[in-house]
Design an enzyme around this catalytic site. Structure first.
Site, PDB file in Angstrom:
ATOM      1  N   ASP A 198       0.814  -1.213   0.000  1.00  0.00           N
ATOM      2  CA  ASP A 198       0.000   0.000   0.000  1.00  0.00           C
ATOM      3  C   ASP A 198       0.846   1.260   0.000  1.00  0.00           C
ATOM      4  O   ASP A 198       0.379   2.325  -0.403  1.00  0.00           O
ATOM      5  CB  ASP A 198      -0.921  -0.012   1.228  1.00  0.00           C
ATOM      6  N   LEU A 231      -8.248   6.043   2.298  1.00  0.00           N
ATOM      7  CA  LEU A 231      -8.239   7.239   1.458  1.00  0.00           C
ATOM      8  C   LEU A 231      -6.905   7.477   0.761  1.00  0.00           C
ATOM      9  O   LEU A 231      -6.769   8.451   0.025  1.00  0.00           O
ATOM     10  CB  LEU A 231      -8.582   8.472   2.303  1.00  0.00           C
ATOM     11  N   ARG A 232      -5.927   6.600   1.006  1.00  0.00           N
ATOM     12  CA  ARG A 232      -4.643   6.807   0.343  1.00  0.00           C
ATOM     13  C   ARG A 232      -4.782   6.723  -1.170  1.00  0.00           C
ATOM     14  O   ARG A 232      -4.103   7.434  -1.913  1.00  0.00           O
ATOM     15  CB  ARG A 232      -3.608   5.800   0.846  1.00  0.00           C
ATOM     16  N   ALA A 233      -5.676   5.871  -1.653  1.00  0.00           N
ATOM     17  CA  ALA A 233      -5.882   5.752  -3.100  1.00  0.00           C
ATOM     18  C   ALA A 233      -6.362   7.071  -3.693  1.00  0.00           C
ATOM     19  O   ALA A 233      -5.927   7.467  -4.784  1.00  0.00           O
ATOM     20  CB  ALA A 233      -6.886   4.647  -3.398  1.00  0.00           C
TER      21      ALA A 233
END
Length: 679
Positions: free
Chosen positions: A184, A265-267
């Site tokens: 990730d 929410l990193r995407a």
């Protein structure tokens, strides 16, 4: 200094080129993970990237590449961006830095010597075969990636320094997957494969041979293309702060991430940052939907996979549903550079060699998703943190008839994240991710007297210090530390090893009910995938009817194991003793082949023994023999229903094995069970 292969001379790898360039333009994206088969120029293009990056300003003579903006009064100098390679077998001291060896021995001074993270600051940290990186180094990278700083507290040294870098990792999925946390952290991911077009393959070979014959001449032929790329990257970096991301486009990013059901929410952040960098790369000051499309193809594939058998690409139809159809002739598409001119391949086509004045190369946008590699879905993908299905999956396909006399075959239910089962004690086997072991490259856990192995410097110095006066060194005097052979201390390191996981599977009639066999296959597949990610070897023994057979000799291929399991026939009596005896023979043979590799026997059965004379007693004698030999074992008990005989737990007792009900093989099911019992 060796001459790297020019970045612009690499044939194909358009997605990879684009991802690397965008990460260099905007390091906040988070780096690039490159997955692909061996021999696809993964390392070549990464090493060539630094040749097209603009130089940076640093504080003169500073070991940490400090930005002059942080020390405005200090003298500055310009130098190229560094590519720092982190070897898979590196020690934690080498990565983080440690006591300066020369000054400690010569002057008795405890001074910090920077490690690879300090050297990589404001540059590129490259890890080839990143999936083989030891877990203790993965933890170090995760800390640095999360904070942008590296902290060293060891050997009398206390240092914190900036460590912001573009992390680039390359890997071959056949050799295992990444931990989900590290996966990730990579902002972008690309899948690469060798070109299937013979003309492109010819061009690859032609260029590689030309480079190997005369690297300097080859570099001169591509110098103009490299210089043009450098100017374009510099222009994009300068333009990046002025690029506007409108709210309506940002809403599209959010809709897209929600549609693909990505975690967290990193995407969204990575996709937005990548879209901004893509617009700057094309000389635009406003982000368009097509920038978002290009960004999504690179930022989302590795974040949306939830099932280990899911393909790593994106659903193009879903992408079009959210963003609208891709324009057939986009004036701001892949063929346009910052100046608005069309830029194609450096040489104009695959059947020509480089011309005397090659045109500038541009990594084009992907045209068909982040993964255009044909073939079956990747079965080696990392399972998510939580199970994707209940440990008792619902029945899906109907039983498929097998050849006459072979019983029936049943498809597996959905896989899930399996519990970690280990071999007790401490081994010395091949590096892996399963059981505890003493290793040469693991985490340092202590020291012992010795003269062979990696010297533990701090403990050696500590052992020598009390004897300095007796050896003639006056208190407070300078000069070197006086050492004796008895002072030497060798580091004791602890890591993890891989094991042989041998499955001994009951395929008899008592197990052959469709729903039960479906659950059994799902559990075994989940354990197989877990074993593969941990770099174990796996084997498969099955027993049914009158005997047992080695269905799959120990191998590293989970594909083959899954295929054998898929066509596993069922029916007949239960020759449990024969199954255990066949497993014992297989384990004995493997011990002769690889004495250092410890093994874990996983017996999947309901515990019944019905084949042959005195079946129960023979099965218990076979189990006791394995226990007497010290064989680590696990019994996955498949008995179900309201009336249970408890034969699986009896078998586990004779084997000296851990007893695990089928429903508790899942990590998620174990957590739920513990919570229920605590409540």
């Amino acid at each position: 200094m060796p001459q790297h292969y020019p970045f612009s001379a690499v044939v194909g790898s358009a997605d990879m080129s684009l991802a690397l360039v965008l990460s260099a333009i905007s390091p906040e994206i988070g780096g690039v993970l490159v997955r692909g088969e061996k021999g696809t120029a993964k390392s070549t293009i990464v090493r060539g990237l630094v040749g097209v990056l603009p130089p940076i300003e640093v504080v003169a003579g500073d070991a940490f590449s400090t930005d002059p903006a942080e020390r405005p009064d200090a003298p500055t100098e310009q130098r190229p961006v560094r590519l720092v390679e982190l070897p898979v077998g590196a020690t934690e001291d080498r990565v983080l830095g440690s006591l300066h060896l020369e000054k400690a021995l010569a002057q008795g001074a405890a001074e910090y010597e920077p490690g690879l993270l300090a050297r990589a600051h404001r540059g590129i940290l490259y890890v080839d075969e990143v999936n083989l990186l030891h877990d203790h180094l993965v933890d170090v990278l995760l800390d640095a990636a999360a904070t942008g700083r590296a902290t060293v507290e060891r050997d009398g040294v206390s240092v914190t320094h900036a460590a912001r870098f573009v992390l680039v990792g390359t890997m071959n999925p056949e050799e295992g997957e990444l931990r989900p946390q590290l996966l990730d952290r990579f902002g972008l991911t690309v899948e690469v494969a060798a070109p299937r077009d013979p003309a492109l393959r010819v061009e690859v070979v032609r260029r590689r041979m030309a480079h190997d014959a005369d690297p300097e001449a080859f570099a001169r032929r591509w110098a103009a293309a490299e210089a043009d790329l450098t100017r374009r990257v510099a222009a994009a970096q300068a333009l990046l702060p002025d690029v506007v991301l409108d709210d309506d486009v940002l809403l599209k990013v959010a809709e897209l991430c929600a549609a693909f059901e990505v975690d967290g929410l990193r995407a969204d952040l990575v996709t937005a940052r990548t879209a901004v960098a893509h617009a700057a790369w094309h000389g635009r000051t406003r982000v368009s939907v097509e920038d978002v499309r290009a960004a999504a193809r690179l930022a989302l594939p590795h974040r949306r996979r939830r099932n280990p058998f899911d393909a790593p690409g994106l659903d193009e139809d879903l992408l079009d549903d959210v963003l609208g159809p891709e324009p057939e002739d986009d004036p701001d598409g892949p063929g346009e550079g910052p100046e608005g001119g069309s830029e194609g391949a450096p040489d104009g086509g695959p059947d020509q060699g480089p011309t005397e004045q090659p045109q500038p190369a541009e990594p084009p946008e992907p045209a068909s998703g982040a993964d255009d590699t044909p073939g079956r879905p990747d079965p080696t993908a990392e399972a998510p943190e939580e199970p994707t299905a209940q440990p008792t999956p619902q029945p899906t396909p109907q039983p498929t008839p097998s050849p006459a006399g072979a019983g029936t075959t049943v498809a597996a239910g959905a896989t899930y994240r399996a519990r970690l089962f280990t071999v007790r004690g401490t081994g010395r086997g091949e590096s892996g991710r399963r059981s505890r072991a003493e290793t040469d490259t693991g985490r340092r856990v202590g020291a012992r007297p010795g003269r062979t192995g990696a010297i533990h410097l701090a403990e050696t110095v500590r052992a020598a210090v009390p004897h300095q006066a007796l050896r003639g060194r006056a208190p407070g005097a300078g000069g070197r530390l006086l050492l004796d052979a008895d002072d030497l201390r060798v580091a004791v390191r602890e890591g993890q090893e891989s094991n042989l996981v041998l499955f001994c599977v009951d395929a008899s009639g008592s197990m052959a009910a469709r729903r039960r066999m479906e659950q059994v296959k799902a559990a075994i597949l989940s354990l197989l995938l877990d074993a593969y990610r941990r770099r174990d070897k796996v084997g498969l023994v099955t027993f049914r009817g009158a005997g047992a057979e080695l269905t799959l000799p120990p191998t590293r291929s989970v594909d083959v194991a899954a295929a054998r399991l898929e066509v596993l026939p069922g029916g007949g009596r239960t020759p449990l003793a024969e199954g255990l005896e066949e497993a014992a023979r297989t384990l004995a043979t493997e011990r002769l082949r690889d004495p250092r590799r410890r093994s874990l026997l996983v017996v999947v059965t309901d515990g019944r023994a019905t084949a042959g004379t005195d079946a129960v007693a023979r099965s218990r004698r076979a189990a006791a023999a394995l226990a007497a030999a010290g064989q680590a074992a696990l019994v996955v008990d498949c008995e179900s229903g309201p009336m249970r005989l408890g034969l699986g737990s009896v078998l586990a007792a004779h084997l000296g094995a851990e007893h695990v009900p089928l429903a508790e093989v899942s990590a998620g099911a174990l957590t739920a069970t513990v919570r229920e019992r605590v409540a």
